[in-house]
Design a protein around this motif. Sequence first.
Motif, mmCIF file in Angstrom:
data_model
loop_
_atom_site.group_PDB
_atom_site.id
_atom_site.type_symbol
_atom_site.label_atom_id
_atom_site.label_comp_id
_atom_site.label_asym_id
_atom_site.label_seq_id
_atom_site.Cartn_x
_atom_site.Cartn_y
_atom_site.Cartn_z
ATOM 1 N N LEU A 30 -1.826 -2.129 -14.204
ATOM 2 C CA LEU A 30 -1.078 -0.882 -13.985
ATOM 3 C C LEU A 30 -0.791 -0.693 -12.497
ATOM 4 C CD1 LEU A 30 -2.923 1.589 -16.444
ATOM 5 C CD2 LEU A 30 -1.001 0.047 -16.911
ATOM 6 N N GLU A 31 -1.803 -0.970 -11.695
ATOM 7 C CA GLU A 31 -1.655 -0.819 -10.248
ATOM 8 C C GLU A 31 -0.547 -1.744 -9.717
ATOM 9 O OE1 GLU A 31 -3.204 1.430 -8.434
ATOM 10 O OE2 GLU A 31 -2.226 0.751 -6.586
ATOM 11 N N SER A 34 2.822 -0.251 -9.988
ATOM 12 C CA SER A 34 2.909 1.152 -9.582
ATOM 13 C C SER A 34 3.720 1.353 -8.307
ATOM 14 C CB SER A 34 1.499 1.704 -9.360
ATOM 15 O OG SER A 34 0.928 1.070 -8.223
ATOM 16 N N SER A 35 4.067 0.257 -7.653
ATOM 17 C CA SER A 35 4.828 0.402 -6.407
ATOM 18 C C SER A 35 5.814 -0.750 -6.274
ATOM 19 C CB SER A 35 3.874 0.416 -5.199
ATOM 20 O OG SER A 35 3.170 -0.800 -5.148
ATOM 21 N N HIS A 42 3.885 5.522 -5.094
ATOM 22 C CA HIS A 42 2.863 5.067 -6.038
ATOM 23 C C HIS A 42 2.950 5.864 -7.340
ATOM 24 C CE1 HIS A 42 -1.366 4.599 -7.524
ATOM 25 N NE2 HIS A 42 -1.108 3.352 -7.176
ATOM 26 N N TYR A 43 3.314 5.201 -8.424
ATOM 27 C CA TYR A 43 3.385 5.847 -9.742
ATOM 28 C C TYR A 43 2.792 4.898 -10.774
ATOM 29 C CZ TYR A 43 6.725 9.076 -7.601
ATOM 30 O OH TYR A 43 7.312 10.012 -6.808
ATOM 31 N N LEU A 44 1.798 5.335 -11.468
ATOM 32 C CA LEU A 44 1.136 4.460 -12.446
ATOM 33 C C LEU A 44 1.822 4.515 -13.813
ATOM 34 C CD1 LEU A 44 -2.689 4.998 -11.851
ATOM 35 C CD2 LEU A 44 -1.435 2.843 -11.609
ATOM 36 N N LEU A 85 10.048 2.021 -10.237
ATOM 37 C CA LEU A 85 8.813 2.811 -10.312
ATOM 38 C C LEU A 85 8.786 3.671 -11.576
ATOM 39 C CD1 LEU A 85 8.540 3.946 -6.582
ATOM 40 C CD2 LEU A 85 7.521 1.961 -7.702
#
Lengths: 468, 468
Positions: A30-31, A34-35, A42-44, A85
């Motif tokens: 997920l990380e 995320s970007s 940063h969005y998961l 994102l």
Amino acid sequence: MAFKKITAADIAFFQSVQGIKAVQTDAEALENCSSDETEDLHYLPEVVIQPQTVAAISAIMAYCHEHNIPVTPRGAGTGLSGGALPVYGGVVLDMRAFNKLIALDTRNLQVTVEPGMITQELQDLVKAAGLFYPPDPASKGSCFIGGNVAENSGGPRAVKYGVVKDYVLNLEIVLPDGEVMWTGANVLKNATGYNLTQLIVGSEGTLGIITKIVLRLIPAVQHDVLMLVPFRKAVAACEAVNTIFMAGYTPSAMEFMERDALEWSMQYTQATGISLPDDIEAHLLIEVDGNNMDVLYKDMEAIAAIVQRFDIDDILFADTHEQKQMLWTLRRKVGEAVKSNSIYKEEDTVVPRAELPELLSIIKELGREYGFQSVCYGHAGDGNLHVNIVKGSMSDEDWNNKLTDGIRQLFAEVVRLGGTISGEHGIGLVQKNYMDIAFNNRQLQIMRSIKQLFDPKGILNPGKIFAD
Amino acid sequence: MAFKKITAADIAFFQSVQGIKAVQTDAEALENCSSDETEDLHYLPEVVIQPQTVAAISAIMAYCHEHNIPVTPRGAGTGLSGGALPVYGGVVLDMRAFNKLIALDTRNLQVTVEPGMITQELQDLVKAAGLFYPPDPASKGSCFIGGNVAENSGGPRAVKYGVVKDYVLNLEIVLPDGEVMWTGANVLKNATGYNLTQLIVGSEGTLGIITKIVLRLIPAVQHDVLMLVPFRKAVAACEAVNTIFMAGYTPSAMEFMERDALEWSMQYTQATGISLPDDIEAHLLIEVDGNNMDVLYKDMEAIAAIVQRFDIDDILFADTHEQKQMLWTLRRKVGEAVKSNSIYKEEDTVVPRAELPELLSIIKELGREYGFQSVCYGHAGDGNLHVNIVKGSMSDEDWNNKLTDGIRQLFAEVVRLGGTISGEHGIGLVQKNYMDIAFNNRQLQIMRSIKQLFDPKGILNPGKIFAD
């Protein structure tokens, strides 16, 4: 927007779909999605899915459409406007497994490729067959061709060869409800109905998920010559750009770098062999290409004679392949170098080419007014100037609020000069609140209606292009 | 569709609008706008209006939108798909008074022009400033640039320089409800929202009325050389086309003419100085252009060497300006010559270039099967073959019914080869019932939804592109 949160039942469904390489919900996966290369955003997502077949994407989209789950397609994550994102969470559709060359049609000078192939790899593959796919964004060594199509990318050679849209003949897409369709035909000329192909190119993954790309190619170009010209005045470098075109020359690259851009890139890449005297404000990197060396040298001499009418220092002619590589690396790494130096915002301004000197003056004047430092570089031959606004010692308060007014004013000036707010990076997340500067309500309403038509539930890459 | 018939009150309104040169209802004016260059079709409008200002068009459209009156924009009436025919009567908006050059921006290599300027006149105007607008449909001496944009026209030089869509940067349009808007910006690169400009190019006057056109230009090209190559086998001529491109050459024109096409054009233009031996089935007209004569001659020699590998007669090299003009006139007049010879239907097939030999064989085979004679010619370098089906001695019954099946089969083969049903003439009226061959229901539904979005009442150029 009210989307459904993903549950264990949804995950179980995704895992049941044939043709999927991975359904990932672990923190690292997920990380990783995320970007992208846009600022420090940063969005998961809630789940990352790696599809391997068109049918799998179709099944996922049909399911997400039915259940109101947002889906954000993701290429290599090199975007500069936050287009990949997952701002509303949901599914990230990681397209890396879609990386095959489907057909290299040397009889018709066409290639059919999946969106997850790295652009440089595609260029190398067609080059081995004596062919040339020109669009070459700075990130071409890592970006995906699908992302290039989604953003209508450019790059240095656009000035002679055009941008991505000029090479896309036909696209296979999966619509938000899961249906699969082609946008056109594999032909060089097409006057059959509305141009859906060009509607998808540059639509930033908001109308459909690109699953196959048919590109036209051109015969490989055999030679190029390259020179770096140091100007004592940056505005004069901008003026020289136009003078060269008005004299009838069309270089294959015409890149502008402010002093800081080159200096930071030299430090970042630990380049040697280039002197940067104190009185130099900017450089032009000029390339001419073709199949006849005599003609190229003649053109290069003529261009050298033109720039010598300006206040310049000694021109560096790149004699060897290594020297050319070094100069191109310096140019390509400017973005990374600036990023490594400070928090920054990059604006992708574009104006009619001759307005560049005025644009540059305006940027510096606005910097004085709003207290920001800017590093400018980009594709001067296209009038496409990347304005990197570096945070430096600016307070967080000024950076987050006052600066927005400065950027609005910059974009208003760009539009006044006949230009617009993105030349090649797209609007994505970070520029969407400036769209009202480029377009009036009716224009925006038509674009929103097109989005609505393709994606009535708004599940595909939500939160992009249009202000909330 | 149920449109309102025009009344005296409507006419009185039109006459009251400022900025209108003429509101005509006399028989001659209506008759003049009842046909174009497409076959022998005839549809009378109820009124012909010649607007002179954007505000006038806006007022007319707002009124017609409110009152449900159909409006058909008309350029020079040179279209080959019936796009300008007022099939539901109503208003013809005759754009001939919109013929001004608004700005020739030599600093930015751009021109802003009104849609009613003759394409040749535009080319001459920019040439006088050392610039070049390449797209050159055969009718360039009479067609309007606005019609070219509406149809996304091509022409011989598209093979090297691209079609109209590759030159349009920005358009001002009047929407069906009268609102005026621009589609983009005056820039070479644009990644700002959906590409509305390319949605309007080629939309055949069904989405908006084009009132201003911003085109990019390129530096003028100084020299060209031209040769006419007679082939004993037509299929070999098609094969030679591809061989030339695969050898890395991109001629500025690569035109194919079947024997009949050239012979009829020679008769029609009373040309002399060209011999046409009995054993010649087809010709290629090949042009190479550039700024260096040495390079051009070298390219021409290389191309000559390539075609000599095929079964050809003596190549004619055009030595003088007059000879070049004569050859180009022969090529440009083929359409008129065929038309003067017989009732005909012209199909504007386009396939990937290398499929041309197969396409030609299929056409002849279908001709034997369905009993039609065909004269083929066109832009072979683009895979764009005009198939003129001549009525000759075919019965009216066969011409009107059986032939439709033959054309459907031809288009099905074109699509099978990766091509589509119009390369540069548009769909308009005469090809709309074949659109289901090129597109499936979903594709057509998306296009219809786009039409609905721009023109909810369906008043703008009704009866075009989509089957009833």
